[in-house]
Scaffold this motif. Structure first.
Motif, mmCIF file in Angstrom:
data_model
loop_
_atom_site.group_PDB
_atom_site.id
_atom_site.type_symbol
_atom_site.label_atom_id
_atom_site.label_comp_id
_atom_site.label_asym_id
_atom_site.label_seq_id
_atom_site.Cartn_x
_atom_site.Cartn_y
_atom_site.Cartn_z
ATOM 1 N N GLY A 9 0.815 -1.208 0.000
ATOM 2 C CA GLY A 9 0.000 0.000 0.000
ATOM 3 C C GLY A 9 0.847 1.255 0.000
ATOM 4 N N ALA A 10 1.992 1.206 -0.692
ATOM 5 C CA ALA A 10 2.967 2.298 -0.645
ATOM 6 C C ALA A 10 3.005 3.068 -1.959
ATOM 7 C CB ALA A 10 4.353 1.751 -0.324
ATOM 8 N N VAL A 11 3.459 4.302 -1.867
ATOM 9 C CA VAL A 11 3.680 5.177 -3.021
ATOM 10 C C VAL A 11 5.110 4.965 -3.511
ATOM 11 C CG1 VAL A 11 3.808 7.611 -3.743
ATOM 12 C CG2 VAL A 11 2.015 6.855 -2.155
ATOM 13 N N VAL A 12 5.348 5.149 -4.808
ATOM 14 C CA VAL A 12 6.703 5.071 -5.364
ATOM 15 C C VAL A 12 7.009 6.376 -6.084
ATOM 16 C CG1 VAL A 12 8.249 3.888 -6.957
ATOM 17 C CG2 VAL A 12 6.622 2.570 -5.605
ATOM 18 N N ILE A 13 8.208 6.909 -5.806
ATOM 19 C CA ILE A 13 8.677 8.154 -6.422
ATOM 20 C C ILE A 13 9.996 7.855 -7.119
ATOM 21 C CG2 ILE A 13 9.410 10.533 -6.015
ATOM 22 C CD1 ILE A 13 7.808 10.255 -3.293
ATOM 23 N N GLY A 14 10.068 8.161 -8.393
ATOM 24 C CA GLY A 14 11.302 7.949 -9.130
ATOM 25 C C GLY A 14 12.106 9.231 -9.220
ATOM 26 N N GLU A 15 13.389 9.153 -8.909
ATOM 27 C CA GLU A 15 14.285 10.307 -9.099
ATOM 28 C C GLU A 15 14.687 10.295 -10.568
ATOM 29 O OE1 GLU A 15 17.399 12.164 -10.203
ATOM 30 O OE2 GLU A 15 18.334 10.449 -9.218
ATOM 31 N N ASP A 16 14.022 11.129 -11.375
ATOM 32 C CA ASP A 16 14.223 11.126 -12.819
ATOM 33 C C ASP A 16 14.795 12.452 -13.307
ATOM 34 O OD1 ASP A 16 11.962 12.598 -12.256
ATOM 35 O OD2 ASP A 16 10.693 11.668 -13.778
ATOM 36 N N LEU A 17 15.743 12.989 -12.540
ATOM 37 C CA LEU A 17 16.400 14.237 -12.911
ATOM 38 C C LEU A 17 17.536 13.954 -13.893
ATOM 39 C CD1 LEU A 17 16.610 15.821 -9.345
ATOM 40 C CD2 LEU A 17 14.872 16.220 -11.091
ATOM 41 N N GLY A 18 17.900 14.961 -14.661
ATOM 42 C CA GLY A 18 19.016 14.796 -15.586
ATOM 43 C C GLY A 18 18.563 14.259 -16.930
ATOM 44 N N THR A 19 19.484 13.590 -17.624
ATOM 45 C CA THR A 19 19.205 13.052 -18.951
ATOM 46 C C THR A 19 18.331 11.812 -18.845
ATOM 47 O OG1 THR A 19 21.337 13.870 -19.754
ATOM 48 C CG2 THR A 19 20.234 12.194 -21.080
ATOM 49 N N VAL A 20 17.167 11.866 -19.462
ATOM 50 C CA VAL A 20 16.225 10.752 -19.423
ATOM 51 C C VAL A 20 15.848 10.409 -20.866
ATOM 52 C CG1 VAL A 20 14.023 9.914 -18.530
ATOM 53 C CG2 VAL A 20 15.328 11.614 -17.235
ATOM 54 N N GLU A 21 16.028 9.138 -21.247
ATOM 55 C CA GLU A 21 15.723 8.760 -22.621
ATOM 56 C C GLU A 21 14.226 8.869 -22.882
ATOM 57 O OE1 GLU A 21 16.305 4.671 -23.757
ATOM 58 O OE2 GLU A 21 16.232 4.025 -21.673
ATOM 59 N N PRO A 22 13.857 9.120 -24.139
ATOM 60 C CA PRO A 22 12.435 9.280 -24.479
ATOM 61 C C PRO A 22 11.606 8.070 -24.058
ATOM 62 C CG PRO A 22 13.837 9.949 -26.318
ATOM 63 C CD PRO A 22 14.747 9.320 -25.296
ATOM 64 N N GLY A 23 10.421 8.356 -23.537
ATOM 65 C CA GLY A 23 9.480 7.302 -23.176
ATOM 66 C C GLY A 23 9.552 6.839 -21.745
ATOM 67 N N VAL A 24 10.647 7.130 -21.056
ATOM 68 C CA VAL A 24 10.806 6.631 -19.693
ATOM 69 C C VAL A 24 9.792 7.269 -18.757
ATOM 70 C CG1 VAL A 24 12.333 6.642 -17.677
ATOM 71 C CG2 VAL A 24 13.207 5.928 -19.906
ATOM 72 N N ARG A 25 9.712 8.599 -18.780
ATOM 73 C CA ARG A 25 8.780 9.266 -17.868
ATOM 74 C C ARG A 25 7.344 8.870 -18.163
ATOM 75 N NH1 ARG A 25 12.439 14.133 -18.333
ATOM 76 N NH2 ARG A 25 13.507 14.270 -16.335
#
Length: 688
Positions: A482-498
């Protein structure tokens, strides 16, 4: 086909990139050394690329099933679409049922068997996960803090789990906060001195007992040698006072020396029947993983942490020599297992305190991207790590030389063959006491930059992971907790990941200073154009505090440490222009005015409050405030690119003058309460 073409095709079949794109209009060829070394680390014989390619292609043609397949939300796995007509399927579920259909399976990691008409039989792990995680409904705000930096008048020289429980209870009840996010509390690698970075741990599976509040261990009050315990308490007080009153740095090693001695005394007190039964249950539940971790800790006490110098028989956790050593050191092995149990219990207590205080999320724990190559996980799980490789980052606009983080990467092939067992166990352990989990460098679920040992970070290459399987396991375990997940997606991120992460209910991370219209004029992004599925903050542990950025102190600090690559005047002007653009937007939106609550009218406080009013204008589901920002701290907790030039990970929370501020003083700080009034105010979401 040329040899180079054969090698390139071979690499592609193993997920090893031969080129990458640091920008949409630029392609960089990966070094041949990186490609061949990555393939070798995956067990591929590259001495004859043609033969290796033929063997790989043949194996893939003959394979009925990949080692792990995924089904989302009860739908049939896409990996089954290419099975021959007439293939019979059987699923043995995690719950012990046998089924002949892969549709509408219960959540879990099941065993799938396929019988093809031509007589071929294949087995695979089948991860059945919910289609997505639910995201927080109502917005909440919370505080971000490096736990070691938050000392109370009861701390033994660094913040501990008692302080965390106190912080959550106060922040939830008195401040209306919805969460507290902390740094990774993973077990560190002992040393002289210990590496203070929480992002290079010995084990991510087990927490570090240095965070224990010793007095909160139930047996503490029945220790027989009270005089010795008092002496240790006096020494702990001196450590605390040195940090809070004399400007000393946080000394993790000194803290652990005292706590370890005190805990040795506490352990002499017999556990009552109920406590002993609970400890036995914990040992049984954690099983071999805890036994391995505790064994490594016991062996490291004798042989040090460099296992290349250990007796050869002890380098393999499954060897007869290790079994004999474990038996001989059983008392020390049990001591370290007991420490893991105590720490787990206090972590659970901290999350319970958060929920009891009304926090909808509670404690957000942080999962580091990897582990120390000389630590317990790398020893116990060595079959899952790529030998001779290290995780890092390619060159980018912020670091032309690339980065080598010194963390051995997981082998994607071995993970898949195991049904992602070590990854599942890791997540399950963390979700025992986490209301949410922040995944450091979440892009690593998709690919990681592998750097060959002895090579420069620029001479690495990307190696791809089965992101669908990694993400399915994450969603499965988070949903169970029952937990939330937060991704650290700062910086260079390839297309489609977010987009993929958002589709599965994984929140992102948005930091104010980076949120600009990069596809347009590059100016600050208005609040209504921010994404909703994120944790929005003004800064992080790796960035300047908000006060430092607003005053330009971050530039002066880098100048004093001789870290600037350009003229000081140029750096000052660029930083001032960047800040000025944001302040102009804040003013235009009507967010920049006197401090709330009548507690002074300093320009700096007004600007920090305006920054957080802006964050409340965005649609972000979670808004975080860096706890040092509430008292005007100028110093970053970590200054990337430095080692001994700056006291990374060793500074207490301090005020604008650099004077350490205790948890008790925070609770009565007018500056903090003025900012909290902003955060608790009506706030304006984008579009409202």
């Amino acid at each position: 086909m040329t040899g180079a073409e054969e090698l390139s095709r071979l690499a592609g079949l193993y997920g090893v990139a031969t080129s990458y794109s640091p920008a949409p209009d630029r392609v960089v060829t990966a070094s041949a050394t990186a490609v061949t070394r990555a393939l070798a680390a995956l067990g591929v014989d590259v001495s004859d690329p043609a033969a290796a390619l033929a063997a790989r292609e043949h194996a893939l043609r003959e394979r009925l099933l990949p080692p792990t397949v995924v089904c989302w939300g009860g739908a049939a796995p896409a990996a089954l679409d290419d099975l021959p007509d007439g293939t019979r399927l059987r699923v043995r579920t995690e719950q012990g049922e046998t089924r002949t259909s892969v549709a509408q399976l219960p959540p879990g990691v099941h065993r799938l068997t396929a019988h093809a008409p031509d007589g071929r039989v294949a087995e695979a792990h089948l991860v059945a996960a919910p289609a997505r995680l639910p995201v927080p409904g109502e917005r909440s705000y919370g505080v971000l803090v490096q736990l070691y930096s938050l000392l109370s008048r009861r701390s033994w020289g660094m913040g501990d789990l008692g302080d965390l429980a106190e912080l959550t209870a106060w922040a939830g009840r008195a401040l209306g906060a919805g969460f507290v996010q902390v740094n990774p509390l993973h077990a560190g690698v002992p040393g002289a001195p210990t590496d203070p970075s929480p992002y290079r741990p010995s084990s991510r599976r087990f927490p570090d007992p240095v965070h224990l509040r010793v007095e909160d261990v139930p047996e503490y009050g029945r220790v027989a040698d009270r005089e010795r315990l008092r002496a240790l308490g006096d020494r702990a007080r001196l450590l605390r006072e040195a940090v809070l009153e004399k400007g000393a740095l946080i000394d993790r090693d000194a803290v652990w020396e005292l706590k370890k001695e005190a805990l040795e005394l506490v352990r002499e007190v017999p556990l009552g029947p109920g406590r002993r039964a609970a400890y036995a249950d914990f040992l049984a539940e954690q099983g071999e993983a805890l036994e391995d971790h505790a064994t490594w800790c016991a062996l490291a006490e004798i042989h040090g942490t460099d296992r290349s110098r250990w007796p050869a028989a002890l380098r393999d956790p499954r060897s007869a020599g290790t079994a004999r050593a474990r038996a001989e050191l059983m008392d020390r092995v049990d001591f370290h297992g007991w420490l893991a149990w105590l720490t787990d219990g206090q972590l659970v207590d901290a999350q319970r305190a958060a929920r009891d205080a009304g926090m909808p999320v509670g404690v957000i724990h942080d999962l580091a991207v990897g582990v120390h190559p000389g630590g317990a996980d790398a020893w116990a799980q060595q079959q899952y790590f790529a030998t001779g490789m290290s995780v890092g980052a390619p060159p980018d606009a912020f670091n032309a030389r690339g980065q080598d983080w010194g963390l051995p990467p997981w082998r994607p092939d071995r993970l898949a063959e195991s049904g992602y067992a070590p990854y599942r166990q890791l997540l399950r352990a963390l979700f025992r006491y986490a209301g949410a989990l922040r995944i450091d460098h979440v892009m690593g679920l998709f690919r990681l930059w592998w750097v060959p040992e002895g090579e420069a970070p620029t001479d690495g290459t990307y190696v791809r992971y089965d992101a669908e399987a990694m993400l399915a396991v994450l969603v499965l375990e988070a949903s169970r907790a029952g937990a939330v997940v937060i991704g650290e997606d700062l910086g260079t991120v390839e297309p489609g990941v977010r987009e993929t992460l958002r589709e599965r209910g994984v929140l992102g991370t948005s930091v104010l200073w980076f949120e600009r219209d990069w596809d347009g004029d590059g100016r600050p992004l208005p609040p209504d154009r921010w994404r909703a599925d994120c944790l929005a903050t003004a800064t992080t542990h790796d960035l300047p505090s908000t006060a430092a950025r607003l005053t330009g102190e971050h530039v002066e600090l880098r100048h004093r440490l001789d870290l600037l690559t350009r003229d000081l005047a140029v750096e000052r002007a660029e930083a001032a222009a960047d800040t000025g653009e944001w302040l102009e937007l804040l003013s235009r939106l009507g967010l920049l005015h006197g401090t709330a609550g009548g507690h002074g009218d300093s320009a700096e406080e007004a600007e920090i409050q305006a920054v957080h009013r802006f964050l409340l204008r965005t649609p972000a589901r979670l808004v975080g405030v860096w706890l040092p920002d509430t008292v005007g701290d100028r110093r970053p907790q970590n200054l990337p690119g430095t080692w001994d030039q700056y006291p990374n990970w060793r500074l207490p929370v301090a005020d604008a003058d650099g004077k350490p501020v205790t948890l008790e003083e925070l609770a009565s700080s007018p500056r903090l309460h003025a900012l909290v009034e902003v955060l608790r105010g009506p706030g304006e979401r984008a579009g409202e």
